[in-house]
Enzyme design. Structure first.
Site, PDB file in Angstrom:
ATOM      1  CB  THR A 114      20.472  51.028 -57.437  1.00 58.92           C
ATOM      2  OG1 THR A 114      21.457  52.057 -57.311  1.00 58.92           O
ATOM      3  CG2 THR A 114      21.079  49.841 -58.146  1.00 58.92           C
ATOM      4  CD  GLN A 127      30.487  51.934 -61.174  1.00 57.97           C
ATOM      5  OE1 GLN A 127      30.558  51.081 -60.309  1.00 57.97           O
ATOM      6  NE2 GLN A 127      29.390  52.610 -61.411  1.00 57.97           N
ATOM      7  N   GLY A 157      28.520  55.485 -52.583  1.00 60.03           N
ATOM      8  CA  GLY A 157      28.352  54.339 -51.688  1.00 60.03           C
ATOM      9  C   GLY A 157      28.323  53.024 -52.443  1.00 60.03           C
ATOM     10  CG  ASP A 158      29.211  48.783 -53.715  1.00 61.87           C
ATOM     11  OD1 ASP A 158      28.530  48.796 -54.748  1.00 61.87           O
ATOM     12  OD2 ASP A 158      29.685  47.721 -53.252  1.00 61.87           O
ATOM     13  CE  LYS A 164      31.926  49.624 -56.390  1.00 65.60           C
ATOM     14  NZ  LYS A 164      30.536  49.843 -56.829  1.00 65.60           N
TER      15      LYS A 164
END
Ligand code: NDP
Length: 434
Positions: A198, A99, A153-154, A114
């Site tokens: 994304t 990241q 989010g992820d 993260k």
């Protein structure tokens, strides 16, 4: 490795980045003199905490919570939260390290971080998800802030979870700090086009890469793994570009639809019903469902876009893709290809779009969400989408330029690592030993 035993995913990403930036270090001894490498691989802060929550039957469970604040040289820590049973410190550190460089590439002022938990959201009721998110935020809220650390989010964290997390943050802090989390709902500070960013960004980036090689998405056969946020909007944009997407998957198996994936059906199964991808064949019996994820890479295609999870495309998969004539691979997920798979693809003249660059659209629009929150103003979908297109084009050009400048023309992986590194390293140099 001796200092971080067992952290395989973290070792892999560090190895990939350090190998790529070797030519920069040779040319610029100042980075070594200031121990930039030793500092950049060490997170500024790691927070680990207990997340107790109660299920619907009244039983108490305990999960592990993590937030790795990796590097704040160019801005507040920024990066998603992942909820998946596989989450451990190595995975969060690998994601946080990636990241740092990805966020640098976006050209926006955001550092890298993260977080997440080994909580498994699958099969949980809404109320259980809410209680978990509230417990997680009760601890996390001490460590984040508008100018400190802004999660998003992820895997396993979408609009619903961000809503519960934000509600609890606001309740504890008594502050409407909309910019403290991104990926919010549109009616409470979210940005248009964040959900799509994304997947769309991946397609914008890979389209430019294909164009440089005289290729295009039109009439190409595309395989996309996953059926979550990134995969869904990658499928949408690929179809808009005239490609035929013939496969997608979840962690149980994959669907092959030779007529082209019916995206409305995928959205109905995954977003509305929160079901499994195998339900696709109930509605469309002409399609095939296969158990297991890896087989998806044996489907003949021109372009492969891994959009599910890390290390899902290994050497064997890369060999199958090459044998079937694949022309390009673009990474939508974080580190989806193993190092030997990347090497094999590149040695066989397959165009390769690396995750750090190709999937940076999501975090870029998250930073645009922060900007809109600061202004207390919203841009239209088209405005955000145009900014996203420009950012992806800048990332592409910058990666291409750095690869050429350091003697690796055409290697976007080396190029994006160098471009991402230089900005962070120079900011660290300017800020002294800290
Ligand atoms: P989602 O949770 O929305 O979707 C993840 C998808 O991948 C699901 O289809 C899931 O299947 C599948 N999956 C998860 N774990 C595995 C596994 N071990 N093997 C095979 N399939 C698996 O997550 P996202 O779409 O948001 O994220 C996908 C990837 O993209 C991740 O690597 C993430 O880090 C990366 N990414 C996401 C960004 C974003 O904006 N969301 C930004 C940049 C990168 P199932 O439903 O069975 O769990």
């Amino acid at each position: 490795q001796a200092e971080n035993p067992g952290e395989t995913e973290f070792h892999n990403t560090v190895k990939e980045v350090l190998t790529s930036i070797a030519p920069v270090l040779e040319k610029n001894p100042k980075y070594q003199q200031a121990a930039i490498l030793e500092r950049i691989v060490e997170p500024e802060r790691v927070v680990m905490f207990r997340v107790p929550w109660t299920d619907d039957a009244g039983k108490v469970h305990v999960n592990k919570g993590y937030r790795v604040q990796f590097n704040s040289a160019i801005g507040p820590y920024k990066g998603g939260l992942r909820l998946h049973p596989s989450v451990n410190l190595s995975i969060i550190k690998f994601l946080g390290f990636e990241q740092v460089f990805k966020n640098s590439l976006t050209t926006l002022p955001i550092g890298g971080g993260k977080g997440g938990s080994n909580f498994d959201p699958k099969g949980k009721s809404d109320a259980e998800i809410m209680r978990f998110c509230q417990s997680f935020m009760t601890e996390l809220c001490r460590h984040i802030g508008l100018n400190t650390d802004v999660p998003a989010g992820d895997i396993g964290v979408g609009g619903r979870e961000i809503g519960y997390l934000y509600g609890q943050y606001k309740r504890i802090r008594n502050a409407y700090d909309a910019g403290v989390l991104t990926g919010k709902g549109l009616n409470y500070g979210g940005s248009l086009a964040r959900t799509e960013a994304t997947g769309y960004g991946l397609l914008y980036f890979t389209k430019l890469m294909l164009a440089d090689a005289g290729l295009d998405y039109k009439d190409k056969t595309v395989v996309i793994s996953g059926s979550g946020n990134v995969a869904t909007y990658a499928i949408e944009k690929a179809q808009e570009f005239g490609a035929k997407v013939v496969a997608c998957s979840d962690s149980n198996g994959y669907v092959y639809d030779k007529d082209g994936i019916d995206l409305a059906l995928v959205k109905e199964i995954k977003e509305v019903r929160r079901g499994r991808i195998k339900e696709y064949v109930d509605a469309k019996p002409s399609a095939e469902y296969h158990e297991g994820c890896k087989g998806i890479w044996t489907i003949p295609c021109d372009i492969a876009l891994p959009c599910a999870t890390q290390q899902e495309l290994d050497l064997e998969s890369a060999k199958a893709l090459v044998a079937n004539g694949v022309k390009a691979v673009g990474e939508g997920a974080n580190m989806p290809s193993t190092l030997d798979a990347i090497e094999y693809l590149q040695n066989n003249n397959v165009l390769f779009a690396p995750a750090k660059a190709a999937n940076a659209g999501g975090v870029a629009v998250s930073a645009l969400e922060m900007a809109q929150n600061s202004m207390r103003y919203s841009w239209t979908f088209e405005e955000v989408d145009n900014k996203l297109k420009n950012i992806m084009a800048d990332i592409y050009e910058n990666s291409k330029r750095c690869a050429k400048e350091y003697g690796h023309e055409g290697d976007l992986l080396v190029g994006c690592n160098i471009a991402g590194f230089l900005k962070v390293a120079d900011a660290m140099l300017a800020q002294g030993v800290c």
